[in-house]
Design an enzyme around this catalytic site. Structure first.
Site, PDB file in Angstrom:
ATOM      1  N   ASN A 264       5.631  16.493  32.355  1.00  0.00           N
ATOM      2  CA  ASN A 264       5.825  15.108  32.778  1.00  0.00           C
ATOM      3  C   ASN A 264       5.277  14.086  31.785  1.00  0.00           C
ATOM      4  OD1 ASN A 264       6.760  13.256  34.743  1.00  0.00           O
ATOM      5  ND2 ASN A 264       4.671  12.869  35.365  1.00  0.00           N
ATOM      6  N   TRP A 265       5.192  14.419  30.492  1.00  0.00           N
ATOM      7  CA  TRP A 265       4.788  13.435  29.475  1.00  0.00           C
ATOM      8  C   TRP A 265       3.310  13.027  29.580  1.00  0.00           C
ATOM      9  CZ3 TRP A 265       8.558   9.699  32.185  1.00  0.00           C
ATOM     10  CH2 TRP A 265       9.872  10.154  32.097  1.00  0.00           C
ATOM     11  N   HIS A 266       2.539  13.659  30.461  1.00  0.00           N
ATOM     12  CA  HIS A 266       1.172  13.207  30.716  1.00  0.00           C
ATOM     13  C   HIS A 266       0.146  14.236  30.251  1.00  0.00           C
ATOM     14  CE1 HIS A 266       2.733  10.486  34.252  1.00  0.00           C
ATOM     15  NE2 HIS A 266       3.034  10.006  33.067  1.00  0.00           N
ATOM     16  N   GLY A 267       0.391  14.874  29.119  1.00  0.00           N
ATOM     17  CA  GLY A 267      -0.504  15.928  28.635  1.00  0.00           C
ATOM     18  C   GLY A 267      -1.903  15.413  28.319  1.00  0.00           C
TER      19      GLY A 267
ATOM     20  N   HIS B 122       1.110  16.789  34.336  1.00  0.00           N
ATOM     21  CA  HIS B 122       1.530  16.621  35.723  1.00  0.00           C
ATOM     22  C   HIS B 122       2.897  17.268  35.854  1.00  0.00           C
ATOM     23  CE1 HIS B 122      -1.072  12.746  35.826  1.00  0.00           C
ATOM     24  NE2 HIS B 122      -1.767  13.790  36.235  1.00  0.00           N
TER      25      HIS B 122
END
Ligand SMILES: Cc1cc2nc3c(=O)[nH]c(=O)nc-3n(C[C@H](O)[C@H](O)[C@H](O)COP(=O)(O)OP(=O)(O)OC[C@H]3O[C@@H](n4cnc5c(N)ncnc54)[C@H](O)[C@@H]3O)c2cc1C
Length: 609
Positions: free
Chosen positions: A539-542, A320
């Site tokens: 955004n850390w949401h891979g 994201h």
């Protein structure tokens, strides 16, 4: 055995090895061990034990995981990217939890869930929304508002609540300001179907203020109850590679993690029945490739013998894409964490004082939003971007474009001249960027450099950029209408010309209730577009690097039972299998994957979970 930082003598063969004791890995281990306590299971985690670690259990310590507070942080690791021309040659650094519990031990604790269409869109019938909802429910005990009892869980080990600290005045203020712009409140935006609304944030925090990570919720109770004698957890050790014979996974090679200094000897542990890789969206494809499972080209270049030629491994990285922006406010000192950033206190001091704010994650609002048809028409989209909108979004009202979320506080050390201010920051992120990145090995060893590109803003149609520009404007309009708003913190915003309506300003009081939207000129849009090139970030949401698909032709790495194509007894259980993005902060998806994976594996192992 409990948690050990050494491989116990004699433990050279187990039934199941789980490579990675993160969010999903802890769930799989616990549920399989419940299904058959005779089953011997070894979890290998590269980070340290998190048991009763106050920097994990106290939610506010998340600040150390996302900001540089000048404190060493052994809970985190980073995957270092390569320069990316589309984002001004910036190199993205993608952080991840490196500790038992993985991301669930270090993340920002915001609870959100995907849209129905996200899950149905994977086109894997056993992973449809109807099939996954029971697993989203299974992990949680939900203490929030809901229109229907069947939409949330009431008996799961993870408590979801508002926590014992907060809410602040920001919640009501933001909800009113968003409503003024036609974005209503939805008390339960996480029911898979609601959209275009704001919500009072719920959190992975118990009502008495304790972080709910998957190691404390699932693993530790079983390691201590005397009923799971065959559940073993080794921390501070890395799985170097999965070993296979012919077309079957038969074990793993493990070494002490040099970051923890426990020696260097590489050991082999045999897995009689199954190897489950659960090392996260970046860790899992790298581990598979080191094991000879990946695209032949990548493996040849890296000098690794091919065991299964699977070109999808490490491809289709999605995230994201986010922008972080800060604002001056009239929030009160006890409504932000800014005293930590302006040097008034430290998290350690707060711990000694047993400060009640430690139970808080500072994130008061979440949302799912999309442009109106009029806003789309006004954007001047390229022909390709317009086709994407018409195909994927226009008539699909269930599909948001972005989330605007808040954090009560600044996002870096506060300068002396601003020390008396209290800040609000927004984290606004695109939920379905079309851009794709990749991650690959470049050599056979764990310490060899990796080839990571996030792909941000590489979509040829420019859809992602257009939506990012809309998102910047939308979040700013909501914040400008807050009673607590006192101006934009200019250094973090686009450098609009000082004469422009869009220029950042400071105010002594709130703006009038009938304030008009900022009018952006063509020049402002150019400034904004350049700023997006230089600032839009991961955004850390891979997700997506070992995609689940019906065949390898479409880039599939695992089948619907999470089995790696071409190798028997090798499974993947983490966010790397997610084929298309989800409109949610991703921990809920990782926990649900852990729950469903455990059921699938238990059935294959002929034990019932
Ligand atoms: C800073 C940050 C903030 C976030 N905030 C939120 C939020 O507020 N809400 C939300 O829903 N989501 C949030 N997320 C995302 C969410 O936490 C993750 O998507 C999720 O935890 C990933 O789960 P996973 O099981 O796929 O991987 P992980 O939980 O990352 O587990 C992988 C595990 O494997 C271990 N590992 C890796 N390689 C090896 C190896 N070779 N050998 C042994 N072990 C290995 C790692 O140490 C890790 O413990 C955040 C993530 C980060 C990084």
């Amino acid at each position: 055995m409990g948690v050990s930082n050494k491989i116990p003598d004699g433990l050279d063969e187990v039934d199941v090895v789980i490579a990675g004791g993160g969010t999903a890995g802890c769930v799989v281990a616990a549920r399989l061990s419940d299904a058959d306590p005779e089953l011997s299971i070894l979890v290998v985690e590269r980070g340290h034990d998190n048991y009763e670690d106050p920097t994990v259990t106290n939610p506010l310590f998340f600040l150390e995981n996302i900001l540089d507070l000048g404190v060493p942080n052994p809970r985190m690791m980073v995957y270092q990217g390569q320069p990316e021309p589309n984002i001004g040659n910036r190199t993205m650094v993608v952080p991840a939890g490196s500790i038992l519990g993985g991301g669930s031990s270090i993340n920002m604790l915001t609870y959100t869930r995907p849209q129905r269409e996200d899950l149905d869109g994977w086109s894997m019938p056993q992973w449809s929304a109807d099939a996954i909802l029971p697993y989203l429910n299974k992990f949680e005990t939900y203490h929030g508002p809901s229109s229907s009892a069947s939409i949330h869980g009431s008996e799961g080990p993870i408590q979801v609540s508002n926590s014992s600290y907060g809410p602040t005045q920001l919640q009501g203020d933001f909800i009113r300001a968003a409503a003024d712009l036609g974005i209503p409140e939805d008390a339960d935006l996480q029911d898979l179907d609601s959209n275009h609304a704001v919500q009072k944030n719920l959190r992975y925090i118990s009502p008495d203020g304790i972080r709910q990570d998957s190691a404390h919720a699932y693993l530790h109770p079983r390691l201590q109850d005397g009923k799971h004698p065959n559940l073993h957890v080794v921390v501070e050790h890395e799985v170097v590679r999965v070993l296979s014979e012919k077309d079957k996974a038969v074990g793993v090679e493990i070494r002490p993690n040099p970051e923890h200094g426990n020696g260097a000897e590489v050991q082999t542990v045999k897995a009689k029945k199954m190897v489950v890789v659960s090392a996260g969206t970046l860790g899992t494809p790298l581990l598979l490739e080191r094991s000879g499972v990946g695209g032949k080209d990548v493996l040849d270049k890296a000098g690794v013998e091919v065991v299964s030629d699977l070109p999808g491994v490490g491809e289709e990285f999605q995230d994201h894409n986010t922008m972080l922006l800060s604002y001056y406010t009239s929030l009160l000192p006890n409504e932000t964490y800014d005293d930590i950033l302006n040097g008034q206190t430290t998290l350690q001091q707060m711990l000694e004082e047993k400060h009640e704010m430690l139970a808080w994650n500072s994130a008061e609002i979440t949302s799912k939003v999309r442009p109106t048809d009029e806003e789309i028409d006004a954007m001047g989209l390229s022909e390709g971007a317009r086709l994407l909108w018409d195909r994927d979004f226009k008539n699909n009202k269930n599909k948001p474009v972005a989330t605007i979320s808040t954090a009560n506080g600044f996002i870096a050390p506060i300068a002396d001249e601003d020390k008396d201010w209290r800040f609000l920051s927004t984290g606004s992120f695109l939920l379905y960027p079309y851009a794709r990145g990749h991650v690959h090995i470049t050599g056979p060893a764990i310490e060899d450099k990796i080839d990571l590109k996030t792909g941000i803003l590489t979509d040829p149609e420019g859809f992602d950029r257009a939506m990012a520009m809309w998102l910047y404007k939308k979040q700013r309009e909501v914040v400008r209408r807050l009673d607590v708003f006192r101006g934009e913190y200019a250094p973090l915003h686009p450098p609009f010309n000082g004469d422009s309506d869009a220029a950042c300003k400071r105010y002594d009081g709130p703006l009038p209730p009938d304030v008009e939207d900022i009018k952006y000129t063509k020049e402002d849009d150019e400034v904004l577009s350049t700023w997006i090139t230089n600032n839009l970030a991961q955004n850390w949401h891979g997700i997506g690097t070992c995609k689940m698909a019906a065949s390898t032709e479409s880039g599939g790495v695992v089948d619907g039972d999470l089995g790696v194509y071409g190798i028997k007894s090798l499974k993947v259980a983490d966010l790397s299998v997610v084929a298309h993005n989800v409109a949610a902060n991703t921990a809920s998806m990782a926990l649900a994957i852990g729950e469903k994976a455990a059921d699938i594996f238990a059935e294959e192992l002929k034990v019932s979970s």
